[in-house]
Design an enzyme around this catalytic site. Sequence first.
Site, PDB file in Angstrom:
ATOM      1  N   GLU A   1       4.320  10.793   0.488  1.00 22.40           N
ATOM      2  CA  GLU A   1       4.772  10.053  -0.713  1.00 22.40           C
ATOM      3  C   GLU A   1       6.292   9.940  -0.766  1.00 22.40           C
ATOM      4  O   GLU A   1       6.891   9.942  -1.841  1.00 22.40           O
ATOM      5  CB  GLU A   1       4.249  10.709  -2.002  1.00 22.40           C
ATOM      6  CG  GLU A   1       2.755  10.667  -2.186  1.00 22.40           C
ATOM      7  CD  GLU A   1       2.179   9.274  -2.067  1.00 22.40           C
ATOM      8  OE1 GLU A   1       2.885   8.307  -2.390  1.00 22.40           O
ATOM      9  OE2 GLU A   1       1.041   9.155  -1.605  1.00 22.40           O
TER      10      GLU A   1
HETATM   11  C1  LIG Z   1      -1.242  15.237   5.229  1.00 16.82           C
HETATM   12  C2  LIG Z   1      -0.630  13.869   5.188  1.00 16.82           C
HETATM   13  C3  LIG Z   1      -1.241  12.878   4.438  1.00 16.82           C
HETATM   14  C4  LIG Z   1      -0.700  11.590   4.419  1.00 16.82           C
HETATM   15  N1  LIG Z   1      -1.359  10.603   3.725  1.00 16.82           N
HETATM   16  C5  LIG Z   1      -0.921   9.324   3.823  1.00 16.82           C
HETATM   17  C6  LIG Z   1      -1.676   8.260   3.245  1.00 16.82           C
HETATM   18  O1  LIG Z   1      -2.716   8.477   2.616  1.00 16.82           O
HETATM   19  N2  LIG Z   1      -1.228   6.996   3.410  1.00 16.82           N
HETATM   20  C7  LIG Z   1      -0.088   6.709   4.099  1.00 16.82           C
HETATM   21  O2  LIG Z   1       0.251   5.537   4.213  1.00 16.82           O
HETATM   22  N3  LIG Z   1       0.645   7.701   4.661  1.00 16.82           N
HETATM   23  C8  LIG Z   1       0.262   8.996   4.535  1.00 16.82           C
HETATM   24  N4  LIG Z   1       0.986  10.011   5.113  1.00 16.82           N
HETATM   25  C9  LIG Z   1       2.205   9.688   5.842  1.00 16.82           C
HETATM   26  C10 LIG Z   1       3.465  10.074   5.072  1.00 16.82           C
HETATM   27  O3  LIG Z   1       3.639   9.244   3.967  1.00 16.82           O
HETATM   28  C11 LIG Z   1       4.638  10.037   6.058  1.00 16.82           C
HETATM   29  O4  LIG Z   1       4.474  11.163   6.889  1.00 16.82           O
HETATM   30  C12 LIG Z   1       5.984  10.063   5.374  1.00 16.82           C
HETATM   31  O5  LIG Z   1       6.230   8.826   4.755  1.00 16.82           O
HETATM   32  C13 LIG Z   1       7.131  10.360   6.343  1.00 16.82           C
HETATM   33  O6  LIG Z   1       7.049   9.583   7.490  1.00 16.82           O
HETATM   34  P1  LIG Z   1       7.140  10.282   8.941  1.00 16.82           P
HETATM   35  O7  LIG Z   1       6.219  11.432   8.944  1.00 16.82           O
HETATM   36  O8  LIG Z   1       6.966   9.232   9.955  1.00 16.82           O
HETATM   37  O9  LIG Z   1       8.598  10.873   9.002  1.00 16.82           O
HETATM   38  P2  LIG Z   1       9.915  10.089   9.463  1.00 16.82           P
HETATM   39  O10 LIG Z   1      10.022   8.808   8.728  1.00 16.82           O
HETATM   40  O11 LIG Z   1       9.977  10.063  10.938  1.00 16.82           O
HETATM   41  O12 LIG Z   1      11.038  11.059   8.898  1.00 16.82           O
HETATM   42  C14 LIG Z   1      11.406  12.273   9.566  1.00 16.82           C
HETATM   43  C15 LIG Z   1      12.668  12.825   8.895  1.00 16.82           C
HETATM   44  O13 LIG Z   1      13.734  11.861   8.980  1.00 16.82           O
HETATM   45  C16 LIG Z   1      14.214  11.542   7.683  1.00 16.82           C
HETATM   46  N5  LIG Z   1      14.524  10.106   7.623  1.00 16.82           N
HETATM   47  C17 LIG Z   1      13.766   9.075   8.047  1.00 16.82           C
HETATM   48  N6  LIG Z   1      14.386   7.903   7.812  1.00 16.82           N
HETATM   49  C18 LIG Z   1      15.554   8.193   7.208  1.00 16.82           C
HETATM   50  C19 LIG Z   1      16.638   7.410   6.691  1.00 16.82           C
HETATM   51  N7  LIG Z   1      16.626   6.078   6.730  1.00 16.82           N
HETATM   52  N8  LIG Z   1      17.669   8.059   6.125  1.00 16.82           N
HETATM   53  C20 LIG Z   1      17.676   9.401   6.035  1.00 16.82           C
HETATM   54  N9  LIG Z   1      16.685  10.192   6.503  1.00 16.82           N
HETATM   55  C21 LIG Z   1      15.638   9.597   7.081  1.00 16.82           C
HETATM   56  C22 LIG Z   1      13.088  11.912   6.717  1.00 16.82           C
HETATM   57  O14 LIG Z   1      13.580  12.220   5.416  1.00 16.82           O
HETATM   58  C23 LIG Z   1      12.456  13.110   7.410  1.00 16.82           C
HETATM   59  O15 LIG Z   1      13.138  14.283   7.058  1.00 16.82           O
HETATM   60  C24 LIG Z   1       0.487  11.310   5.125  1.00 16.82           C
HETATM   61  C25 LIG Z   1       1.114  12.329   5.858  1.00 16.82           C
HETATM   62  C26 LIG Z   1       0.562  13.585   5.890  1.00 16.82           C
HETATM   63  C27 LIG Z   1       1.243  14.656   6.712  1.00 16.82           C
END
Ligand SMILES: Cc1cc2nc3c(=O)[nH]c(=O)nc-3n(C[C@H](O)[C@H](O)[C@H](O)COP(=O)(O)OP(=O)(O)OC[C@H]3O[C@@H](n4cnc5c(N)ncnc54)[C@H](O)[C@@H]3O)c2cc1C
Length: 521
Positions: free
Chosen positions: A425
């Site tokens: 989220e």
């Molecule tokens: C258990 C679980 C349930 C989930 N359920 C859903 C769901 O139902 N539907 C859905 O759509 N998604 C879902 N997700 C996905 C979740 O929303 C994403 O994991 C989340 O948005 C973060 O994306 P990422 O994991 O790719 O991290 P990344 O985007 O790769 O981020 C990694 C790190 O980099 C930082 N970062 C990234 N971009 C920037 C920026 N521009 N500036 C500064 N910092 C940055 C982030 O803050 C983070 O610390 C779920 C994830 C989990 C683990």
Amino acid sequence: MEGFRAQADRTARLLQATPGWQAVQALLPDYDSETVEAILREAAAFAVTELAPLNAVSDRQGCRIVDGRVKTPAGFAQAYRRYAEAGWLGMDLPEAHGGQGLPLTLQAACLPLFERGCVSMMMAAGSSRAACHLLAAVAEPALAEEWIGQLLAGEWTATICISEPDAGSDVGRIRTTAAQGSDGLWQINGVKSWISFGDHDLASRIGHCLLARTGKTAGTAGLSLFLVPDRMDGKTNGITVQRIEEKMGLHGSPTCILGFDGARGWLLGEEGRGLHALFHMIELMRLQTGCQGLGLASASADVAEVYAQDRKQGGPADRPPLPIAQHPDVRRQLSLLRRQTEVTRAAILESAARMDLARLSADEAERAQMRDFSAFMLPMIKTFGAEAGFDVSNRAMQVMGAAGYTKEWPVEQHLRDSRVMTIYEGTTGIQAIDFLTRRLWRDQGRGLAVFERLMREGIAAASADCPAAASAAEAALAVFLAMAAELSALQGDPEAALYRAEDYMRCAWAAVTAWMALRLE
Ligand SMILES: Cc1cc2nc3c(=O)[nH]c(=O)nc-3n(C[C@H](O)[C@H](O)[C@H](O)COP(=O)(O)OP(=O)(O)OC[C@H]3O[C@@H](n4cnc5c(N)ncnc54)[C@H](O)[C@@H]3O)c2cc1C
């Protein structure tokens, strides 16, 4: 039962001390204190009898794929159906859509009880409930009526379907495409990852509220929103479960990679305005995430307090050992974890009440102010509600020593289950960027100004009875306002400002904490 009942009673008491809720009650006098207490106790009873028995068992069982479909832990399907049938899922949905039309504040007051009961099963309820609000706001009336009816009955469920392998925080990089067919429906192709309850056996149909790219425009402006069901006209609809993730916690909630191969769906709202429309759902789910954290914090705080009374260590060697709760250092830890829990509860109730006022107030200027305040608070509620779940569980484990580290006690599960809440989220980093660049810079601090006014009113009201806490709040507010002024002046140097975005949000939360603490005196 005792812990749930005590949590319900604490919530009822705190609501009475919440100025935002007092303003809602003035507009909706039916929700007097007795009625509110009765609703909260009913929610506690449901959480105890229907949800709590599933929590530890589902953590151990987890989910599996059998013949291409996800099997959830035993008991989830029945509990989900009962939750919907009892009306909890549609609590705050308008009566015109088949809901109960209760204020959002009461939904947010009850939700931590359900999350405490079984947070992983509630993941299905959370997205389905938020989808009802989304559909009510943006879907064609006939589509909305059919889907909301089935979702509220627990017959169907819905997901929020955004993430992809190359599009996590960076939603603008979504690659899944949608093209309109000759029948007016849209064909979806691509892969979605991390989708909670993307497949399961709780209900007979799953609707994915899905963002996909239409047209050539890059970034979020090229995204449109669709409702894509797993079954269409009684047949499968080109959606396959490729994998479920093996996670640290939330084992009862299947996290799915889904393939979409020509799946057909309906456009929701306007083409190219998908992310904007989806915010109807995202905002509610961010508040829900805060409530998830609060539910687990409440559970861990109770366990630590009870354990610290029972466990005896220390004291003079010639006398029986003392309950560890009597040692000053343990008292300090218990006081910290209780304070973090109750401050979070107070902030969630105040924010939800202001979200109600943003809708209910008769005065347009007041409604606008409440909208600004809610937008200011939401990144913090999401972030620090989530953190409370993990931090309080972590502190509880410390109070309990080795026992807390074992599976004989629920705290280690709460710790694992809550860890992800600052990631999904919208990560903490992304919330902090929103808090700085949109709430402070783009909105020119409008929400902050309302916050300052409300906090000053709270300080003035408390200054006679608790002068020390009132001056602590005054000091925390001054520190925050100084940092806000500093970062406002840094708009010309975004790199330097963004480096401090999370510190800035934490500084704001320190002020919120000092404000909310006045209600706990
Ligand atoms: C258990 C679980 C349930 C989930 N359920 C859903 C769901 O139902 N539907 C859905 O759509 N998604 C879902 N997700 C996905 C979740 O929303 C994403 O994991 C989340 O948005 C973060 O994306 P990422 O994991 O790719 O991290 P990344 O985007 O790769 O981020 C990694 C790190 O980099 C930082 N970062 C990234 N971009 C920037 C920026 N521009 N500036 C500064 N910092 C940055 C982030 O803050 C983070 O610390 C779920 C994830 C989990 C683990």
